[in-house]
Scaffold this motif. Sequence first.
Motif, short mmCIF file in Angstrom:
data_model
loop_
_atom_site.label_atom_id
_atom_site.label_comp_id
_atom_site.label_asym_id
_atom_site.label_seq_id
_atom_site.Cartn_x
_atom_site.Cartn_y
_atom_site.Cartn_z
N HIS A 37 0.84 -1.19 0.00
CA HIS A 37 0.00 0.00 0.00
C HIS A 37 0.88 1.24 0.00
O HIS A 37 1.75 1.39 0.84
N LYS A 38 0.60 2.12 -0.98
CA LYS A 38 1.39 3.34 -1.12
C LYS A 38 1.03 4.34 -0.02
O LYS A 38 -0.13 4.40 0.41
N PRO A 39 2.01 5.14 0.38
CA PRO A 39 1.71 6.19 1.36
C PRO A 39 0.84 7.28 0.76
O PRO A 39 0.81 7.47 -0.46
N VAL A 40 0.15 7.99 1.62
CA VAL A 40 -0.71 9.09 1.20
C VAL A 40 0.15 10.12 0.46
O VAL A 40 1.29 10.37 0.82
N SER A 41 -0.43 10.69 -0.59
CA SER A 41 0.30 11.67 -1.39
C SER A 41 -0.56 12.92 -1.54
O SER A 41 -1.73 12.94 -1.15
N PHE A 42 0.01 13.94 -2.14
CA PHE A 42 -0.75 15.15 -2.43
C PHE A 42 -1.94 14.82 -3.32
O PHE A 42 -3.05 15.32 -3.10
N ASN A 43 -1.72 13.97 -4.33
CA ASN A 43 -2.81 13.58 -5.23
C ASN A 43 -3.94 12.88 -4.49
O ASN A 43 -5.12 13.10 -4.79
N THR A 44 -3.59 12.05 -3.52
CA THR A 44 -4.61 11.36 -2.71
C THR A 44 -5.44 12.39 -1.95
O THR A 44 -6.68 12.31 -1.93
N ARG A 45 -4.78 13.35 -1.34
CA ARG A 45 -5.48 14.39 -0.59
C ARG A 45 -6.36 15.24 -1.51
O ARG A 45 -7.49 15.58 -1.17
N TYR A 46 -5.84 15.55 -2.68
CA TYR A 46 -6.57 16.37 -3.65
C TYR A 46 -7.82 15.63 -4.14
O TYR A 46 -8.92 16.20 -4.19
N ARG A 47 -7.67 14.35 -4.51
CA ARG A 47 -8.82 13.56 -4.98
C ARG A 47 -9.88 13.43 -3.88
O ARG A 47 -11.08 13.51 -4.15
N SER A 48 -9.44 13.22 -2.66
CA SER A 48 -10.37 13.10 -1.53
C SER A 48 -11.12 14.42 -1.34
O SER A 48 -12.34 14.42 -1.14
N PHE A 49 -10.41 15.53 -1.43
CA PHE A 49 -11.04 16.85 -1.30
C PHE A 49 -12.10 17.05 -2.38
O PHE A 49 -13.22 17.48 -2.10
N LEU A 50 -11.77 16.72 -3.63
CA LEU A 50 -12.72 16.89 -4.74
C LEU A 50 -13.93 15.98 -4.57
O LEU A 50 -15.06 16.40 -4.84
N LEU A 51 -13.71 14.76 -4.12
CA LEU A 51 -14.82 13.84 -3.89
C LEU A 51 -15.78 14.40 -2.85
O LEU A 51 -17.00 14.44 -3.06
N ASN A 52 -15.24 14.84 -1.74
CA ASN A 52 -16.08 15.37 -0.67
C ASN A 52 -16.76 16.68 -1.06
O ASN A 52 -17.90 16.92 -0.68
N LEU A 53 -16.08 17.49 -1.84
CA LEU A 53 -16.68 18.72 -2.36
C LEU A 53 -17.86 18.37 -3.27
O LEU A 53 -18.93 18.97 -3.16
N ALA A 54 -17.67 17.42 -4.16
CA ALA A 54 -18.74 17.02 -5.06
C ALA A 54 -19.95 16.51 -4.29
O ALA A 54 -21.10 16.82 -4.63
N LEU A 55 -19.71 15.75 -3.23
CA LEU A 55 -20.82 15.22 -2.43
C LEU A 55 -21.54 16.31 -1.65
O LEU A 55 -22.71 16.16 -1.30
N ALA A 56 -20.85 17.41 -1.38
CA ALA A 56 -21.47 18.52 -0.65
C ALA A 56 -22.40 19.33 -1.55
O ALA A 56 -23.23 20.08 -1.06
N LEU A 57 -22.25 19.17 -2.86
CA LEU A 57 -23.08 19.90 -3.81
C LEU A 57 -24.39 19.15 -4.07
O LEU A 57 -24.44 17.93 -3.97
#
Length: 174
Positions: free
Chosen positions: A70-90
């Motif tokens: 399992h790869k460590p958390v990266s900036f891309n992981t954080r960014y994708r998670s942020f976008l996912l949660n933002l989309a769900l908030a809309l």
Amino acid sequence: MHPSFQKKYTQLEKHRQTYTAQVRALSPDQQQKPPGEGQWSAAQLYYHLWKVENTVLQAIEANLASGRTHKPVSFNTRYRSFLLNLALALPFKFKVPKMIGDMPPNVSVAEVEEKWQATSQQWQQFLEKFPEHLQQKEIFKHPRAGLLTMNQTLQFLLEHAAHHKLQMQKLVTA
């Protein structure tokens, strides 16, 4: 259980209890009646919420059992998670991923309640045993956002439950 997991698990449990109380307050006919063509009934929405939590847990358990690195958390992981949660908030509708499966036309609320209670207990046991060395590793592959950490996955589940809150309220007050 890690404190951040405990907080999120407690919030998920509150969502489950709220949705259960809302659906149980409806008559059997109200539970099964969709508000319009191609829309879900309260029972179907309840089923969907359980199915997502259950499917995510099964996917994580399968991933961990596979022995993959399992790869460590990266900036891309954080960014994708942020976008996912933002989309769900809309207030947008999203197509249900294929991994969730088809929606049954009629849903037994009592059966889903029992299954969701069992899934909740499985989540609790899983989180209590979750290895500390994997907390900052990518362990769940969301069908749209890609790989997420355990904390990000729990946050996704919370955002997903919140995303359907207004939908359930409309079904309950209809």
